[in-house]
Design a protein around this motif. Structure first.
Motif, PDB file in Angstrom:
ATOM      1  N   GLU A  40     -10.849  13.837   6.767  1.00 40.45           N
ATOM      2  CA  GLU A  40     -10.253  12.990   7.804  1.00 40.45           C
ATOM      3  C   GLU A  40     -10.099  13.739   9.118  1.00 40.45           C
ATOM      4  O   GLU A  40      -9.782  13.125  10.140  1.00 40.45           O
ATOM      5  CB  GLU A  40      -8.901  12.458   7.314  1.00 40.45           C
ATOM      6  CG  GLU A  40      -7.712  13.392   7.423  1.00 40.45           C
ATOM      7  CD  GLU A  40      -7.707  14.494   6.370  1.00 40.45           C
ATOM      8  OE1 GLU A  40      -8.619  14.508   5.540  1.00 40.45           O
ATOM      9  OE2 GLU A  40      -6.794  15.339   6.403  1.00 40.45           O
ATOM     10  N   ARG A  41     -10.304  15.072   9.081  1.00 43.75           N
ATOM     11  CA  ARG A  41     -10.215  15.829  10.323  1.00 43.75           C
ATOM     12  C   ARG A  41     -11.588  16.206  10.866  1.00 43.75           C
ATOM     13  O   ARG A  41     -11.701  17.022  11.781  1.00 43.75           O
ATOM     14  CB  ARG A  41      -9.396  17.103  10.097  1.00 43.75           C
ATOM     15  CG  ARG A  41      -7.944  16.794   9.792  1.00 43.75           C
ATOM     16  CD  ARG A  41      -7.152  18.056   9.601  1.00 43.75           C
ATOM     17  NE  ARG A  41      -5.849  17.761   9.011  1.00 43.75           N
ATOM     18  CZ  ARG A  41      -5.044  18.673   8.492  1.00 43.75           C
ATOM     19  NH1 ARG A  41      -5.429  19.948   8.468  1.00 43.75           N
ATOM     20  NH2 ARG A  41      -3.883  18.342   7.979  1.00 43.75           N
ATOM     21  N   GLY A  54      -2.555  15.421   2.721  1.00 45.19           N
ATOM     22  CA  GLY A  54      -3.214  14.234   3.246  1.00 45.19           C
ATOM     23  C   GLY A  54      -4.724  14.318   3.184  1.00 45.19           C
ATOM     24  O   GLY A  54      -5.418  13.409   3.631  1.00 45.19           O
ATOM     25  N   GLY A  55      -5.238  15.406   2.622  1.00 40.36           N
ATOM     26  CA  GLY A  55      -6.690  15.568   2.516  1.00 40.36           C
ATOM     27  C   GLY A  55      -7.237  14.944   1.237  1.00 40.36           C
ATOM     28  O   GLY A  55      -6.579  14.124   0.586  1.00 40.36           O
ATOM     29  N   THR A  56      -8.455  15.330   0.889  1.00 35.17           N
ATOM     30  CA  THR A  56      -9.124  14.821  -0.305  1.00 35.17           C
ATOM     31  C   THR A  56      -9.235  15.956  -1.326  1.00 35.17           C
ATOM     32  O   THR A  56      -9.834  17.001  -1.024  1.00 35.17           O
ATOM     33  CB  THR A  56     -10.532  14.304   0.040  1.00 35.17           C
ATOM     34  OG1 THR A  56     -10.406  13.304   1.055  1.00 35.17           O
ATOM     35  CG2 THR A  56     -11.214  13.713  -1.180  1.00 35.17           C
ATOM     36  N   ARG A  57      -8.621  15.744  -2.483  1.00 37.61           N
ATOM     37  CA  ARG A  57      -8.629  16.783  -3.518  1.00 37.61           C
ATOM     38  C   ARG A  57      -9.732  16.461  -4.519  1.00 37.61           C
ATOM     39  O   ARG A  57      -9.840  15.328  -4.997  1.00 37.61           O
ATOM     40  CB  ARG A  57      -7.282  16.828  -4.227  1.00 37.61           C
ATOM     41  CG  ARG A  57      -7.160  17.933  -5.271  1.00 37.61           C
ATOM     42  CD  ARG A  57      -5.765  17.916  -5.878  1.00 37.61           C
ATOM     43  NE  ARG A  57      -5.383  16.593  -6.357  1.00 37.61           N
ATOM     44  CZ  ARG A  57      -5.801  16.057  -7.490  1.00 37.61           C
ATOM     45  NH1 ARG A  57      -6.612  16.726  -8.291  1.00 37.61           N
ATOM     46  NH2 ARG A  57      -5.397  14.845  -7.844  1.00 37.61           N
ATOM     47  N   VAL A  58     -10.570  17.451  -4.803  1.00 36.57           N
ATOM     48  CA  VAL A  58     -11.613  17.294  -5.832  1.00 36.57           C
ATOM     49  C   VAL A  58     -11.290  18.247  -6.980  1.00 36.57           C
ATOM     50  O   VAL A  58     -10.700  19.312  -6.765  1.00 36.57           O
ATOM     51  CB  VAL A  58     -13.022  17.581  -5.273  1.00 36.57           C
ATOM     52  CG1 VAL A  58     -13.397  16.569  -4.223  1.00 36.57           C
ATOM     53  CG2 VAL A  58     -13.106  18.981  -4.697  1.00 36.57           C
ATOM     54  N   ASN A  79      -9.089  10.568  10.927  1.00 36.40           N
ATOM     55  CA  ASN A  79      -7.732  10.048  11.034  1.00 36.40           C
ATOM     56  C   ASN A  79      -6.856  11.154  11.605  1.00 36.40           C
ATOM     57  O   ASN A  79      -6.472  12.081  10.905  1.00 36.40           O
ATOM     58  CB  ASN A  79      -7.217   9.613   9.660  1.00 36.40           C
ATOM     59  CG  ASN A  79      -5.879   8.907   9.773  1.00 36.40           C
ATOM     60  OD1 ASN A  79      -5.340   8.753  10.856  1.00 36.40           O
ATOM     61  ND2 ASN A  79      -5.340   8.481   8.651  1.00 36.40           N
ATOM     62  N   GLY A  80      -6.574  11.083  12.864  1.00 37.91           N
ATOM     63  CA  GLY A  80      -5.761  12.123  13.503  1.00 37.91           C
ATOM     64  C   GLY A  80      -5.519  11.784  14.953  1.00 37.91           C
ATOM     65  O   GLY A  80      -5.734  10.651  15.385  1.00 37.91           O
ATOM     66  N   SER A  81      -5.061  12.793  15.702  1.00 42.18           N
ATOM     67  CA  SER A  81      -4.756  12.566  17.116  1.00 42.18           C
ATOM     68  C   SER A  81      -6.013  12.800  17.956  1.00 42.18           C
ATOM     69  O   SER A  81      -7.036  13.287  17.461  1.00 42.18           O
ATOM     70  CB  SER A  81      -3.644  13.517  17.558  1.00 42.18           C
ATOM     71  OG  SER A  81      -4.113  14.842  17.479  1.00 42.18           O
ATOM     72  N   SER A 121       0.844  -1.197   0.000  1.00 38.80           N
ATOM     73  CA  SER A 121       0.000   0.000   0.000  1.00 38.80           C
ATOM     74  C   SER A 121       0.877   1.243   0.000  1.00 38.80           C
ATOM     75  O   SER A 121       1.847   1.328   0.726  1.00 38.80           O
ATOM     76  CB  SER A 121      -0.887  -0.009   1.243  1.00 38.80           C
ATOM     77  OG  SER A 121      -1.557   1.205   1.361  1.00 38.80           O
ATOM     78  N   THR A 122       0.514   2.191  -0.802  1.00 35.04           N
ATOM     79  CA  THR A 122       1.299   3.421  -0.861  1.00 35.04           C
ATOM     80  C   THR A 122       0.588   4.563  -0.183  1.00 35.04           C
ATOM     81  O   THR A 122       1.129   5.652  -0.082  1.00 35.04           O
ATOM     82  CB  THR A 122       1.558   3.816  -2.321  1.00 35.04           C
ATOM     83  OG1 THR A 122       0.302   3.894  -2.993  1.00 35.04           O
ATOM     84  CG2 THR A 122       2.443   2.806  -2.997  1.00 35.04           C
ATOM     85  N   SER A 123      -0.615   4.342   0.254  1.00 31.10           N
ATOM     86  CA  SER A 123      -1.364   5.442   0.845  1.00 31.10           C
ATOM     87  C   SER A 123      -2.010   4.996   2.135  1.00 31.10           C
ATOM     88  O   SER A 123      -2.557   3.905   2.224  1.00 31.10           O
ATOM     89  CB  SER A 123      -2.435   5.926  -0.128  1.00 31.10           C
ATOM     90  OG  SER A 123      -3.284   6.831   0.524  1.00 31.10           O
ATOM     91  N   GLY A 124      -1.956   5.853   3.130  1.00 29.45           N
ATOM     92  CA  GLY A 124      -2.594   5.546   4.394  1.00 29.45           C
ATOM     93  C   GLY A 124      -3.880   6.332   4.571  1.00 29.45           C
ATOM     94  O   GLY A 124      -4.345   6.510   5.681  1.00 29.45           O
ATOM     95  N   SER A 125      -4.431   6.806   3.499  1.00 31.95           N
ATOM     96  CA  SER A 125      -5.614   7.643   3.613  1.00 31.95           C
ATOM     97  C   SER A 125      -6.788   6.861   4.156  1.00 31.95           C
ATOM     98  O   SER A 125      -6.944   5.671   3.901  1.00 31.95           O
ATOM     99  CB  SER A 125      -5.974   8.191   2.240  1.00 31.95           C
ATOM    100  OG  SER A 125      -7.227   8.831   2.300  1.00 31.95           O
ATOM    101  N   SER A 126      -7.608   7.537   4.919  1.00 28.54           N
ATOM    102  CA  SER A 126      -8.785   6.886   5.463  1.00 28.54           C
ATOM    103  C   SER A 126      -9.994   7.090   4.563  1.00 28.54           C
ATOM    104  O   SER A 126     -11.103   6.810   4.946  1.00 28.54           O
ATOM    105  CB  SER A 126      -9.093   7.456   6.843  1.00 28.54           C
ATOM    106  OG  SER A 126      -9.425   8.823   6.716  1.00 28.54           O
TER     107      SER A 126
END
Lengths: 111, 469
Positions: B423-424, B359-363, B458-460, B298-303
């Protein structure tokens, strides 16, 4: 029971440490118990000149700093302590001076 | 592969070294060696007097139990020797005892001197360094142990659920609502809590043994250090799926570190034997291989999920006023732009994907040669969507009357783009992104019905607490 009058010994424990270390001289790797170490330091002190005895500032028989000195030397890795049993099975804590090189090796190198 | 080998060998050696250090310190904090037994054999009167002297001396020692026992035994041996010598010189028994005790000085002062001799600065530094070293090993052991317990717990729960299902009792899946975020975050948090507790306890016991101090006297330092380090790690450092139960446990980790430094700290640690080390080392190897395999595949850890750059819903109706196919409720957002102001073919493509930079989602939407001069305030609106992983056409969730996130559409070449950080955001789940703008009549219209997907936090823990709803 205090040690000295305070004029000669700025740090009585440091003096005691020196005396204790001196008691290990000419012993090789032999281990000594606390009472034996005390007797050796006492003998050295009584053998010394009266002026040196006054400078040492010790009261005969005073052992109040003997074990603090031994234990601080052990904490500083200058002596090694271990428990050994005598012929009656009674265990005694003994001390031996730590050396960088074994005494036998030093003797061989010297010879 | 060499790196993995080094990690396994180095990690295993580190674990063994730290456990050996802890065990060495445990021996010092324990009940003392066999040789600590008193060798004195005196009459009742003398023994009582000597015992009282040694008690007063020991009260000032404040050393680990083994050291106190050794000092007592050594002084008792010394007194026995001294009394015997004095009796040989002609003293009677009582006088010899008094003289022998008097030569050692006041017992309280002797105790203080011995304590100062034992608790040297060198040993204090050794205790601090050893505590940090042992804490590292304890953290790894605790983390591995926590993961093993978590896996066993999951297996047990799965077995119970399967058994109940076989009996005809169906329990609603706790994984379906949030993609398993609640369970995962809870497992991460409890594992971290266990690791922090063991690490702090290892640090206290090891530094106490090495610095020759009673555990409670060094516990304050390690409690503060553990609360700060592990608290920071739990609240700010560890990133991943979060949920309220998981965050609640993570917020408790500083308290857990403090409690593990003080509560019953005089009690010996559980013995970590050969088998525990073998299991830990095996777990380390298996987990390392697992991480290695996952990172390789896997190259991406995106949720974010929902497919890579799915095509936009392209409408073929001439008037573009209705959605094509099933009703996806896009009119909840805004009416479709009239064809007069937005000719067919204005947008030729688009989609969404992970934004590597943030690390976000680009549209994005690609403009096909048509100018957008009629339109102002172009923006992408993110709306809650119907679950995409459930049967049904999907589309906008009509229970909501406003978008949960809005980003201005930025023109880059022929592309209108925006980056969302789903993810935030807490509880986003399924979403739809729609491009809207204000037309010449001052009303907002849909220009293009974008794609949809599902995202999970996906965060702290701190990100979770401060995240907008």
């Amino acid at each position: 029971m205090t040690r000295g009058d305070g004029s000669a010994a700025v740090s009585p424990l440091a003096d005691e440490r020196k005396r204790v270390l001196a008691a290990f001289e000419d012993l090789g790797d032999e281990s000594l118990t606390g009472p034996v170490i005390f007797r050796r330091t006492y003998e050295r002190l009584t053998d010394a000149e009266p002026a040196d005895r006054r400078e040492a500032g010790t009261k005969p028989g005073d052992q109040s700093l003997l074990y603090p000195a031994l234990h601080s030397l052990e904490a500083d890795w200058m002596v090694h302590a271990s428990w050994v049993s005598d012929s009656n099975g009674v265990r005694h804590r003994t001390y031996r001076k730590r050396r960088l090189l074994p005494q036998r090796l030093v003797g061989t190198l010297r010879s | 592969m060499i790196g993995l080998l080094l990690l396994v060998v180095g990690g295993g050696a580190y674990l063994i070294a730290s456990v050996a250090l802890v065990r060495r310190s445990e021996r010092r904090l324990g009940t003392g060696p066999d040789e600590s037994g008193s060798p004195v054999a005196l009459g009742q009167t003398g023994a009582a007097e000597i015992s009282a002297f040694l008690d007063r001396m020991a009260a000032e020692l404040r050393l680990p139990v083994a050291d106190v026992a050794e000092v007592r035994a050594e002084l008792a041996d010394h007194l026995a020797d001294s009394i015997a010598s004095l009796e040989a010189e002609g003293f009677d028994m009582e006088t010899a005892i008094r003289e022998a005790l008097g030569r050692l000085g006041p017992p309280a002062e002797l105790g203080r001197q011995l304590r100062a001799a034992h608790q040297s600065t060198r040993r204090l530094l050794a205790g601090a360094g050893g505590g940090v070293f042992a804490a590292g090993g304890g953290f790894v052991l605790g983390y591995l142990g926590g993961m093993v317990l978590a896996i066993l717990g999951v297996v047990a729960v799965s077995a119970v659920v399967a058994l109940l299902a076989a009996l005809g009792i169906h329990i609603p899946s706790i994984l379906a609502n949030d993609n398993g975020a609640t369970v995962n975050s809870l497992l991460y948090a409890t594992t971290l809590a266990l690791a922090a507790a063991i690490a702090t306890r290892y640090a206290v016991r090891t530094s106490a043994g090495l610095s020759r101090r009673a555990p409670r006297t060094v516990a304050t330092f390690w409690a503060v250090a553990g609360a700060l380090v592990f608290g920071w790690l739990a609240i700010f450092g560890m990133r991943g799926p979060q949920s309220w139960p998981g965050v609640a446990v993570e917020l408790c980790i500083p308290v857990i570190a403090v409690a593990s430094a003080f509560v019953r700290i005089e009690r010996p640690m559980p013995h970590v034997g050969r088998w525990a080390l073998i299991v830990a080392a095996t777990s380390l190897v298996v987990l390392s291989l697992g991480v290695f395999a996952i990172s390789g595949s896997s190259t991406s850890g995106s949720s974010t999920s929902g497919g890579a750059l799915p095509s936009l819903v392209v409408c073929s109706e001439p008037d573009q006023s209705t959605s094509c196919g099933p009703d996806l409720h896009f009119d909840t957002v805004a009416p479709m732009a009239p064809a007069a102001w937005l000719p067919e073919g204005t947008f030729t493509g688009g989609g969404w994907g992970s934004d590597p930079a943030s690390g976000g989602t680009r549209v994005d939407d690609t403009i096909g040669g048509q100018a957008l001069s009629n339109w102002t305030d172009l923006r992408f609106e993110a709306w809650h969507g119907l679950p995409i992983d459930e049967p049904g056409p999907g589309g906008i969730d009509t229970r909501y009357s406003a978008p949960f996130a809005v980003q201005p559409a930025v023109l880059n070449g022929n592309d209108l783009t925006a980056v969302f950080h789903f993810e935030r955001l807490r509880d986003v789940g399924s979403w739809c992104v729609v491009l809207t703008a204000v037309g010449p009549d001052g009303h907002r219209y849909r220009l293009d019905d974008g794609g949809g997907g599902s995202s999970y936090f996906n965060g702290s823990a701190w990100d979770w607490l401060t995240a907008p709803q």
